[in-house]
Design a protein around this motif. Structure first.
Motif, PDB file in Angstrom:
ATOM      1  N   LYS A  43       0.854  -1.183   0.000  1.00 21.79           N
ATOM      2  CA  LYS A  43       0.000   0.000   0.000  1.00 21.79           C
ATOM      3  C   LYS A  43       0.894   1.238   0.000  1.00 21.79           C
ATOM      4  CE  LYS A  43      -3.474   2.843   0.776  1.00 21.79           C
ATOM      5  NZ  LYS A  43      -4.472   3.199  -0.249  1.00 21.79           N
ATOM      6  N   LYS A  57       6.859   5.104  -5.186  1.00 21.57           N
ATOM      7  CA  LYS A  57       5.685   5.230  -6.044  1.00 21.57           C
ATOM      8  C   LYS A  57       5.737   4.333  -7.273  1.00 21.57           C
ATOM      9  CE  LYS A  57       2.674   8.857  -7.894  1.00 21.57           C
ATOM     10  NZ  LYS A  57       2.514  10.320  -8.078  1.00 21.57           N
ATOM     11  N   ASN A  85       2.500  -1.554  -8.325  1.00 21.54           N
ATOM     12  CA  ASN A  85       1.905  -1.725  -6.992  1.00 21.54           C
ATOM     13  C   ASN A  85       0.425  -1.365  -6.948  1.00 21.54           C
ATOM     14  OD1 ASN A  85       1.773   1.271  -5.780  1.00 21.54           O
ATOM     15  ND2 ASN A  85       3.748   1.044  -6.795  1.00 21.54           N
ATOM     16  N   CYS A  86      -0.021  -0.400  -7.752  1.00 17.67           N
ATOM     17  CA  CYS A  86      -1.451  -0.051  -7.733  1.00 17.67           C
ATOM     18  C   CYS A  86      -2.287  -1.166  -8.354  1.00 17.67           C
ATOM     19  CB  CYS A  86      -1.695   1.282  -8.423  1.00 17.67           C
ATOM     20  SG  CYS A  86      -1.344   1.303 -10.190  1.00 17.67           S
ATOM     21  N   LYS A  87      -1.747  -1.849  -9.357  1.00 11.53           N
ATOM     22  CA  LYS A  87      -2.445  -2.979  -9.966  1.00 11.53           C
ATOM     23  C   LYS A  87      -2.487  -4.162  -9.001  1.00 11.53           C
ATOM     24  CE  LYS A  87      -4.471  -3.736 -13.962  1.00 11.53           C
ATOM     25  NZ  LYS A  87      -5.507  -2.806 -14.467  1.00 11.53           N
ATOM     26  N   GLU A  90      -5.155  -3.571  -6.604  1.00  6.82           N
ATOM     27  CA  GLU A  90      -6.441  -3.853  -7.226  1.00  6.82           C
ATOM     28  C   GLU A  90      -6.766  -5.338  -7.131  1.00  6.82           C
ATOM     29  OE1 GLU A  90      -8.625  -3.418 -11.614  1.00  6.82           O
ATOM     30  OE2 GLU A  90      -6.746  -2.328 -11.214  1.00  6.82           O
TER      31      GLU A  90
END
Length: 539
Positions: A43, A57, A85-87, A90
């Motif tokens: 996160k 990031k 990391n954002c995927k 998800e």
């Protein structure tokens, strides 16, 4: 009989899997997460709280989606093989929603202490003190799953760098690094050649005046994109390769692997080649580092011997002047302050049976999940650990005697000391397939290859020659998943799917070129013998 109540500490990748495994065994989990969201390390937080793990990031995972997913929940086929990391977050949210895991998590709740109850030797129960919004309360649990990870305490060995206290530039641990915008035109030293150090050095070199990558020992560099463009881990971690390694010598394996990675770029020419062999250190994964070295954007340097107000003096007595920033990518240490000394940690060494269970507990009602540094992938290993721990808590699996457990701990420690460079980084190492099979055998879910070759040859061939994906541990035994066979037989399609955003005229849609059939030459002859094959399938 009332359901046993299990405390899960942490809602990162290990904690989410632990909640699901408890539910599968009809246990009642309550997960305590001091953050306000799931995901743990993954996160992204621009300003993380003290001692909490943190990423920068741009982080993209070094393990491919088919190898790192939960064993009964494949990553969607259109997701990239290596996820940003954002995927990844998800995917975690999809997993949590699908299995209703959020219902069992108490966010913004810190575990202050975990202590044995007075009647622990009989009940095996624990008093858990938690704090939410400044208010403490004590709860009673029948079992504890510690899922707090091993990236909790930044390791910043400033005493090893004389003169750093008078250095006039800025210096900090890599945990504090978030993005490159503030470093345009700077002269930067990154200390440490692990994955974080290399990634940060490469990213900063795109904007900095010059980046120096300082390493004490050097490192072997693996790359995400392997032969024929397929993911490295899906090519590397196969049961066939594991079989060949079991019957080969360590020297022969090292020779083969070192020749393979040197064929991409000569590590000696690039100042990276260490004195130790490839399997004696956790390797670094980077597709970009060689490109940035050959273009001069990153210069590899030895260890920093001393800092002055503005300069850095290295072990080879070379000097780099006018340094603006030093980033220490020197890793993490781990601790369990809430356990009140129950698990002693010395130089990142712990005495845990199978790296999970304290051997001296009167009752086996506490397990540590995910305290591993695999040559492979943490998530499916942590999930399998939780499956075993849940069955131990429920009484369906038994631990051996204290004497046997301590002997196993000593044997594992000796093997690690014999194989690895002695550093705090190499105290919880495991080999992916070997350790997975070790735990799977205790759970009763290790694939039976002999049976598969007799009953389902097509599946057996993919299980043996294809990547050792987590779905293999859902084919049989407790927690069997009806979708496991299909997931295994379609895993190649999910690898290829996100790459085909443009279909070429000569596209033959074949996956036969996947490199998990590219073998060490002598291995072919060995595999051809029926005796060797028969011995393997009866391990």
């Amino acid at each position: 009989m009332a359901r046993k109540r299990i405390a899960v500490i942490g809602a990162g990748i290990s904690g989410m899997g632990a909640i699901k495994c408890c539910l599968d065994e009809d246990l009642e989990p309550t997960c305590f997460e001091r953050n306000d969201d799931i995901g743990g390390l993954w996160k992204f937080q621009k300003n993380p709280s003290e001692k909490r793990p943190s990423i920068y990031k741009s982080v993209t995972i070094n393990t491919s989606k088919e190898m790192m997913c939960f064993s009964d929940f494949p990553v969607p086929d259109h997701f990239p093989n290596y996820m940003h990391n954002c995927k990844l977050m998800e995917y975690f949210r999809m997993y949590a929603k699908h299995f209703g895991l959020l219902n069992y998590i108490q966010f913004k709740t810190k575990v202050e202490s975990v202590r044995k109850r007075p009647d622990f030797s009989i009940s095996g129960q624990w008093d858990v003190v938690v704090e939410t919004d400044g208010i403490q309360k004590t709860m009673v649990f029948d079992g504890i799953l510690v899922c707090s990870g091993h990236h909790t305490d930044p390791h910043l060995p400033l005493q090893s760098f004389p003169g750093i206290e008078k250095f006039e530039g800025s210096y900090f641990h890599s945990r504090e690094y978030k993005s490159p915008e503030d470093y345009v035109g700077k002269r930067i030293i990154v200390v440490g050649i692990g994955n974080s150090g290399v990634d940060i050095a490469v990213e900063l070199s795109r904007v900095a005046k010059q980046v120096f990558l300082s390493t004490r020992r050097g490192s072997w560099i693996l790359h995400r994109v392997w032969d024929n463009g397929y993911p490295m881990d899906s090519s590397f971690f196969t049961r066939f390769h594991h079989f060949l390694w079991k019957i080969s010598t360590t020297a022969a394996i090292n020779n083969y692997l070192e020749k393979t990675v040197n064929s991409r770029f000569n590590h000696s020419h690039y100042g990276l080649q260490p004195q130790h062999r490839l399997l004696s250190q956790h390797p670094t994964v980077s597709d970009d580092l060689p490109n940035h070295i050959i273009s001069g954007k990153v210069q590899v340097k030895p260890n920093v011997k001393e800092f002055t107000e503005t300069d850095a003096i290295f072990d080879d007595d070379t000097v780099e002047e006018n340094i603006d920033v030093v980033i220490f990518a020197t890793g993490y240490s781990f601790s369990f302050p809430f356990l009140d000394g129950l698990i002693a940690v010395t130089d990142n060494e712990v005495s845990l049976y199978k790296l999970m269970f304290p051997p001296d507990l009167e009752k086996p009602t506490l397990a540590v999940i995910g305290l591993i540094q695999p040559l492979g992938i943490i998530l499916p290993i942590a999930e399998l650990q939780s499956r075993w721990a849940a069955r131990v808590f429920k009484g369906l699996s038994k631990l051996p005697s204290v004497k046997t457990m301590k002997a196993d701990i000593a044997q594992r420690k000796t093997a690690m000391e014999k194989r690895y460079v002695k550093t705090a980084r190499h105290t919880i190492q495991v080999d992916h397939t070997e350790y997975m099979d070790e735990i799977a055998t205790l759970v009763g879910v290790k694939p039976n290859l002999f049976f598969l070759f007799l009953s389902d040859p097509k599946l057996a061939m993919e299980v043996f020659f294809g990547p050792c994906t987590p779905y293999q541990y859902r084919l049989q035994g407790p927690g069997k998943w009806d979708g496991a066979r299909r997931a295994i037989l379609t895993q190649k399609e999910r690898i290829i799917k996100p790459l085909k955003t443009r279909i070429t005229s000569n596209d033959n849609h074949s996956t036969s070129g996947l490199p998990w059939t590219k073998l060490v030459p002598f291995g072919l002859a060995v595999l051809a013998t029926g005796l060797a094959y028969f011995r393997y399938i009866h391990w």
